[in-house]
Design a protein around this motif. Structure first.
Motif, PDB file in Angstrom:
ATOM      1  N   ASP B 372      38.462  48.445  46.853  1.00 61.09           N
ATOM      2  CA  ASP B 372      38.474  48.244  45.404  1.00 61.09           C
ATOM      3  C   ASP B 372      39.745  48.830  44.821  1.00 61.09           C
ATOM      4  N   GLY B 374      40.637  51.092  42.653  1.00 59.71           N
ATOM      5  CA  GLY B 374      40.860  52.531  42.632  1.00 59.71           C
ATOM      6  C   GLY B 374      41.195  53.072  44.008  1.00 59.71           C
ATOM      7  N   GLU B 375      40.408  52.674  45.007  1.00 55.43           N
ATOM      8  CA  GLU B 375      40.586  53.209  46.357  1.00 55.43           C
ATOM      9  C   GLU B 375      41.866  52.691  47.012  1.00 55.43           C
ATOM     10  N   LEU B 376      42.336  51.518  46.596  1.00 54.54           N
ATOM     11  CA  LEU B 376      43.575  50.964  47.172  1.00 54.54           C
ATOM     12  C   LEU B 376      44.813  51.416  46.392  1.00 54.54           C
ATOM     13  N   GLY B 377      44.612  52.273  45.397  1.00 52.07           N
ATOM     14  CA  GLY B 377      45.748  52.870  44.708  1.00 52.07           C
ATOM     15  C   GLY B 377      46.223  52.112  43.480  1.00 52.07           C
ATOM     16  N   LEU B 378      45.422  51.142  43.012  1.00 57.02           N
ATOM     17  CA  LEU B 378      45.843  50.390  41.823  1.00 57.02           C
ATOM     18  C   LEU B 378      45.525  51.152  40.533  1.00 57.02           C
TER      19      LEU B 378
END
Lengths: 415, 415
Positions: B372, B374-378
């Motif tokens: 998602d 948040g977890e992928l740094g977006l």
């Protein structure tokens, strides 16, 4: 419609094969295509004679017939274009680092093909070779739906390209030419959302509106190019003159030609008399606001709401503006989000213009005629987008790809 | 329909103002929004009571009512999310060099907002604040068309956000809530191609199909998440176990949960008995191929064509594959192009999987639950795209922008 679905399904299957090819494999196919085109003029010229004869019978204009005509040198030029595409950098497979997350997950993005592209175009047989090669290089299958006028030529070109595909183990359907210019079949193709990823219409505004209205697949829209040149109060008027003459007269029937000239009122007295003389010499017809018309012998007065026309001819709209903001406001209202140009020696004005003007290409001190894929360094161009989704402006190989996330861990789980 | 056009036109006018704001100005508005949300619980809670009462009358499920419910802490959490968005990097205005052409033209690309985004969603009032803040930060106007169930809450939240807009000189219509959940009005909105640039539906498959079918504006599609875990013959089975349990059981009603387990036949005897025990303990219902079913007490046999279901529950399909190619083929047929995971200690197998699998997020040795924004740094996520045009995968602020070409010369014209 079963036929449309069959076209789309087979192209999608072929595209899966294309997506697995290495750059070297794709370049080998492209070079074979170019070689075969050079060796097999005869079947293509023969098919083209049929199209030309039909075109004359139908009373196509000379301009249309010239676009349709293939000759030995024109076929060799298609082959050269394919060799050129073989030499371009392959975007597919490129991996770019994004970041390493605090939990150690490594995030990267990898470029991948879109899948299947459907080109819808009118009577230019060379699009068959160009689009076929660009889609192949970017790993995409392509469905080519050209006009009835060029159908035999397109089929003959595609037959040659497909020999190169098949001899290299790629399904022929990677480059599919729709052999039936039936409108119902086109409509059915535009509904194949499961198998076609992108539709690129190339042609007049009527074609593009029709395709946009009917398609359930995303469409690259390029309605028109109403490009302006704004000559700022701090312009070098020699540069402005050269850029104006180049933009309006070097070629007129193209979307990156100038259709409007905006002149800051402070420099109009110095600039417009020289423009008037050059336009008279070159036969450029002028429409203008009252303040500008006085400088031209035969200018036609224009109402404040009448700007924004795409003349595609030796014809231009000229308007004086009170200031920089006046130019921005005119472009905001009448521009087509294609290409807009400022000429100024004031670096801040140039930067403000480039930041504020909403167009796919915003230039300072350069001719609008540079607004194409080749001149902007994309190598080749499959189309131009004047809408903002996916691509904005000239589209090269990279615009035929997208990126996926590539995530690498050592067993991490989410808390 | 005149009302839809008025909404869209006003939002587009407001978006033009947003596009000119600096990062500091946008952050100031966002911080004011967060502060006002924290200070004005009462009108929002009151409106929410109305929605809740109506929802109970209509017999909404407890899960729906819980999604609809606002409390003081939930409103504060929305405010925190807006403060977080204020802290994210602003993509707009970023200039990246492309190249300098042989003729001296300098080519750059600049990030710009898309224009107006239309969010279509169901009964989650917090989408109003999240989407409003993400669109504002990326310089886009937003039209929020939520479901009837959350309408009063959404209007109350938007009223607070709009105070912050107006006090900072931004038109209130930059965040527009459609105050009428009428279906005809929605249909008319989906035809406003001149003023709306992107449609993002968030909700069930029915909603997304309806919007995709009806819209003439590009739509971000996210149909479902049928995510697989492939346990390779070279897998570390401890890692595979943890990633499986996390992916299937940490949260089940989400699109990045695992719905399928593929196990290389060589490691099945070592891996599946342990899985069977854990699934029995956690109450995970198993469907499987005959070879896998033998390891489970109550597994339900599955036909070869029956895979690919999105359970969104403690339920999973298990299948053994003969080799790596078998896993690739299964995912190619049954995956939903959302998230796919391999567990292997073989770096080449991991890289091959990441290269060959066609999904928005392809992972090695990490839980699918990390897929998602948040977890992928977006930073934050406005939606997830499982189609490839414009964006593929989780979409953050950058996916709400596009790039224009910025060209700077010294008077060059085209030969």
């Amino acid at each position: 419609m079963a036929k449309a679905q069959a076209y789309a399904q087979k192209a999608a299957q072929a595209a899966k094969v294309l997506a697995t090819l290495s750059t070297a494999q794709k370049n080998q196919v492209l070079k074979a295509m170019a070689q075969k085109l050079r060796q097999q003029h005869q079947p293509i010229l023969k098919a083209n004679e049929t199209d030309m004869a039909n075109g004359r019978d139908k009373g196509l204009s000379e301009a249309m017939l010239d676009r349709l005509l293939l000759t030995g040198p024109r076929i060799d030029a298609m082959a050269d274009a394919i060799d050129f595409i073989a030499g371009l950098e392959d975007p597919v497979g490129k991996l770019r680092p994004v970041e390493t997350r605090p939990n150690g997950l490594r995030i990267e993005k990898m470029r991948i093909p879109l899948g299947v592209v459907c080109m819808i175009y009118e009577a230019r047989p060379n699009v068959t070779a160009d689009a076929g090669a660009l889609c192949l290089k970017s790993g995409n299958g392509v469905i080519l739906r050209g006009g009835r006028e060029a159908l035999q030529s397109s089929l003959a070109i595609a037959a040659v390209l497909q020999q190169a595909l098949v001899e290299n183990g790629v399904p022929a359907e990677a480059i599919t030419v729709v052999d039936d210019p039936d409108r119902e079949l086109l409509l059915a193709l535009l509904k194949q959302t499961d198998h076609i990823d992108l539709v690129i219409p190339r042609g007049g505004e009527g074609l593009i509106r029709f395709v946009t209205e009917q398609s359930r697949i995303p469409v690259i829209q390029h309605f028109k190019g109403v490009c302006h040149l704004y000559v700022d109060k701090d312009a070098d008027l020699d540069k402005a003159f050269d850029i104006l003459i180049n933009g309006k007269t070097q070629r007129t029937g193209v979307c990156n030609a100038l259709e409007g000239l905006l002149v800051h009122q402070d420099v109009a007295p110095a600039f417009l008399p020289r423009v008037a003389k050059a336009f008279a010499d070159k036969g450029v017809r002028v429409h203008g606001d009252p303040a500008s018309c006085v400088y031209f012998d035969k200018a036609e007065p224009m109402g404040d709401d009448d700007y924004g026309q795409e003349y595609l001819a030796l014809e231009i709209a000229v308007r004086q503006v009170a200031d920089f903001e006046g130019a921005i406001a005119h472009i905001d209202r009448f521009g087509s989000q294609h290409t807009e140009v400022i000429v100024t020696e004031n670096a801040q004005a140039a930067a403000d213009f480039q930041r504020r003007v909403d167009a796919a290409v915003v230039m300072a001190n350069a001719s609008s005629r540079f607004s194409d894929g080749g001149e902007l360094g994309l190598g080749a161009e499959i189309g131009i987008s004047t809408s903002k989704l996916h691509a904005y402006g000239p589209m090269g190989l990279e615009a035929l790809t997208t990126e996926k996330f590539v995530v690498t861990g050592v067993g991490q789980v989410r808390e």
